[in-house]
Structure formats: C-alpha cells, structure tokens
Design an enzyme around this catalytic site. Structure first.
Site, PDB file in Angstrom:
ATOM      1  N   LYS A   1      64.266  21.456  43.545  1.00 39.88           N
ATOM      2  CA  LYS A   1      64.844  20.104  43.475  1.00 39.88           C
ATOM      3  C   LYS A   1      64.550  19.307  44.748  1.00 39.88           C
ATOM      4  O   LYS A   1      64.110  18.151  44.701  1.00 39.88           O
ATOM      5  CB  LYS A   1      66.361  20.221  43.259  1.00 39.88           C
TER       6      LYS A   1
ATOM      7  N   CYS B   1      68.854   9.792  47.151  1.00 38.79           N
ATOM      8  CA  CYS B   1      68.096  11.028  46.889  1.00 38.79           C
ATOM      9  C   CYS B   1      66.883  11.124  47.795  1.00 38.79           C
ATOM     10  O   CYS B   1      66.818  11.953  48.682  1.00 38.79           O
ATOM     11  CB  CYS B   1      67.656  11.031  45.428  1.00 38.79           C
TER      12      CYS B   1
END
Ligand code: SAJ
Length: 407
Positions: A201, A255
C-alpha cells in the site's frame, strides 16, 4: 454483522457498499456530530454517487452509532497521520480503536485494519494491544490488513472495480476476509501476509509521489531555460514506454503527501530518492509563489489584494482541503505577513476557511487583476471565457487563452 470503525472518507463508502450488497453493517464513529448527521439522513462529504449509495444502504438497514458492537468481524478505517518531525506513522487512532474493540469483542473475532500503515506497524503497535488484553492472536483473535485503494473523485466506481490486497496471518482467515470483500468487489483480490500488504500500500502511493516529483522537477528545469514542459511531456509520452505525470502547484491530500514519509522515517539512510521526491513536491507551493511575484513584476502589478487564488481543495472536483497546495501557499505567505491580502475562491468550499474568501465566481473575478489557477475544477473549465482580460497564471495547464503564464 460487520462493525466498521471510523466513518470518514474510506470507512463510510466501504460500510455503505457492504450494506448495499446484503451484508449486515453497523458503522461506529466517536464523533457524535457525524453520527447524528448520518442518522438524520445526510452524508458528510461530497463524492459522485455517494448519496445514492447512502440511500441504498439505509434501505438495506445499515445503522450508525458511537458505540462499538459485539460481533465477529471489525473493519478499522481511522486516520493514520504522520509525525511531522520523525516522519513516522502515528498509529494512535488505530491503537485506540483496537483497544476499544478488545473491550467488547467475543473470542474468535477478526479485526481487519483498512487504515494505511507503514510496514511493521501492525506487529509493533496492534499485536501488543491485543495480547495485553490476554488474547492469543490466531486463536482468540484474528488479524488482517485490507488497505484501501480508492481515489477521491471516483471512489464509488473504484470501490467496486479495483483489485485489492488482503494480508492475513493464515490462509483461512485471508480467504474468509476475501469472501467478505468479494460481496461487492469485482476486481481480483490477492491474499498475502500482513507485512507485505502494509508495504504494498505504501509503495503504491510512493510510486505516484516519486513520479509527480519527476514532473515537478522537469517543470522547474524547463522554467529555468524557458522551455515548454507540457509540450515536452506530451512528446515524451508518445514513446511506448514513457508515461510522465503532470506537474502542478504541489501535492496535497492525505495519502500521496503523507504515506511516502513513512518510508523515509523508517529507512532514512535508504529511502533517498523518496526523500528528495517528497522535498521536491513540498517545494512547489513556494515555487508557485515566486512565479506569482515574477509575473506581478513583469505585468507592473503591485497590489497583492488584486491577486486571486482559484481553488482551495487539494485537487479537482473534491471538497477535501487536507494538505492542499493552496493552504501551503497561504501558510507561507502568512510567514511573510502577507497571507491575508490575496483573494481566494473555491466553489466546493462553502464555509469561510481562510481570510478574504469570496463565495461567488463573478464577484471573485471582479475583485482581482491576476488569477492564479490552482485547481482544475470543472466549474472553471466551463467558465474559462470569463477570464478574458485578466492576467492568468495557470498551474494546471487547463487554460488556452493567449498570454497565459504557466508553471
Ligand atoms: N497530482 C499532480 N500531478 C499528477 C497527479 C496528481 O500534481 O499528475 C497531485 C494532485 O493534484 C493532488 C495530489 O497529487 O494534489 C494527489 O492526488 P492523486 O489524484 O494523485 O491521488 P489521491 O491522493 O487523491 O489518491 C491516492 C491514490 N493512489 C494512487 O493513485 C497510487 C488512491 O488510489 C489511493 O487510494 C489514495 O491515494 C489513498 O487513500 O491512499
């Protein structure tokens, strides 16, 4: 029944999606205000298709509460900020959610962490919390990691269609959680171990950050020698193995501007390219500010109160301002005591969030001589003709009016 903990940008759509696909879901959040809003029938942020999904999930019986539920499966999607000094992940919200789950969950329950965490976080912070409650992991409590991948602006589509990763301690738990996500996910679901899922991720977002930094660096090089970076990128991208991203005023959101720092924080002597890339992206708001001053000088403009920043969100067509380049620019101007002079407008931000915010496009344009396009919202693309006669500085390459300045 699935208890989704944390009903923000990821938890809410995930909970709604599961509920609308026949899974019994209770959504829990510690914010009473948020729960009251949802129970009153309103969503808490703007996203294409979210309101329709909300109606479907309500019809299917989804419940919202501030209470943790006693059930066999939990999905934790709470924020994971990073510590600005150490650059390491701050797992405090994940830890407190897991602690709270341990107080109510029965033996045999599975806890799925969806929040983005750096590799090793689950071993270091989550397992000890479970073990401290006297549970044996793998026997009394099962752990899994199912990092999300959806992009704001296209969340609902991507939730349905993206491939996913499930990390678990053993294959059977991995397969069980895979089945749960397969209730709605039409993409491939890979089952692996937790550490690999954590790392994958963070690597995905780091890949994008490094590639955006490359485009931003090219923009600086091309500015230095007066070359057209967009034309160069367009030509390079015609090569079958080249795919350069777009330069911009900086990288925002929660993010891409955050996750790669986890690797820098954990591997400072190894993550060199990543460190430099993040610094390059972080330098862009100041680069844009310098360009504004250059353009003002060239155009004989001296009055900062006649400069307008178009766009406050971190990217186009979302209402999320977290870490946005415009906010970073305003902070930088604040340090030079001129942050409260420029005018600011964003069609997605209705509340007053910064000084001199104007809430109508025409009023905003009337109040300024230099318009700085910082976000490529559809609204401005559709109203570009209104900029005729203004000095335009376009950081997103969306305006083709003659004389427009670029990055
Ligand atoms: N940006 C550029 N140039 C580009 C692309 C983006 O300057 O060519 C800027 C944007 O304007 C924005 C920032 O980068 O400020 C990030 O935007 P984004 O659209 O690239 O990504 P996010 O942060 O909205 O979502 C990302 C996605 N990750 C990847 O594409 C690898 C999404 O799939 C993740 O689920 C999400 O992070 C997340 O939550 O981790």
């Amino acid at each position: 029944m699935i208890n989704v903990i944390g009903l923000g940008y990821i938890g809410l759509p995930t909970a709604l999606m599961m509920a609308s696909h026949g899974v019994e879901v209770v959504g829990t959040d510690y914010s009473k205000e948020l729960i009251d809003t949802l129970n009153a029938g309103h969503t808490t942020f703007k996203e294409d298709g979210l309101d329709e999904l909300f109606v479907k999930a309500m019809d299917a019986g989804i419940k919202f509460t501030t209470e943790y539920q006693k059930t066999d499966t939990y999905i934790v999607s709470v924020p994971t900020p990073y510590d600005k000094f150490s650059k390491k992940v701050d797992a405090c919200f994940v830890v407190s959610a897991v602690k709270a789950i341990m107080k109510v969950c029965p033996e045999g329950a599975t806890v799925v962490i969806e929040s983005t965490v750096s590799p090793g976080t689950i071993d270091k912070f989550v397992r000890p919390v479970i073990e401290a409650e006297g549970f044996v992991i793998g026997k009394d409590i099962n752990l899994a990691h199912a990092p999300e991948r959806i992009i704001p602006g296209n969340m609902i589509f991507e939730l349905l269609h993206n491939n996913r990763t499930i990390g678990a301690d053993n294959k059977s738990i991995g397969e069980k959680i895979k089945e749960l996500y397969a209730s709605f996910c039409q993409g491939d679901i890979v089952v692996t171990d937790i550490r690999t899922a954590e790392m994958s991720k963070v690597v995905e977002n780091t890949f994008r950050a490094v590639n955006i930094a490359f485009a931003n660096e090219l923009a600086k090089i091309c500015r230095h020698d007066n070359m057209d970076v967009y034309e160069i990128i367009k030509i390079c991208n015609m090569h079958p193995r080249v795919n350069i991203l777009q330069p911009g005023p900086g990288v925002g959101g929660h993010c891409i501007s955050v996750d790669p720092w986890f690797l820098v924080g954990d591997y400072p002597s190894l993550a060199k390219v990543i460190d430099e890339s993040m610094k390059t992206n972080d330098s862009m708001p100041d680069f844009v500010l310098n360009r504004i001053y250059e353009i003002m000088k060239e155009q004989d403009l001296t009055d900062l109160t006649r400069v307008g920043l178009y766009g406050l969100t971190y990217k186009e067509n979302v209402d999320d301002m977290r870490e946005s380049p415009t906010l970073q620019m305003l902070e930088s101007m604040e340090r030079h005591l001129c942050g409260n002079l420029v005018k600011v407008y964003d069609p997605f931000i209705e509340r007053n969030e910064v000084p001199n915010q104007i809430h109508d496009l025409d009023e905003f344009l009337n109040a300024v001589d230099l318009v700085v396009l910082l976000v490529a919202h559809d609204e401005i693309k559709q109203n570009m003709y209104k900029l005729a006669g203004k000095v335009i500085f376009d950081t997103r390459h969306i305006c083709n009016i003659e004389g427009t300045y670029g990055l």
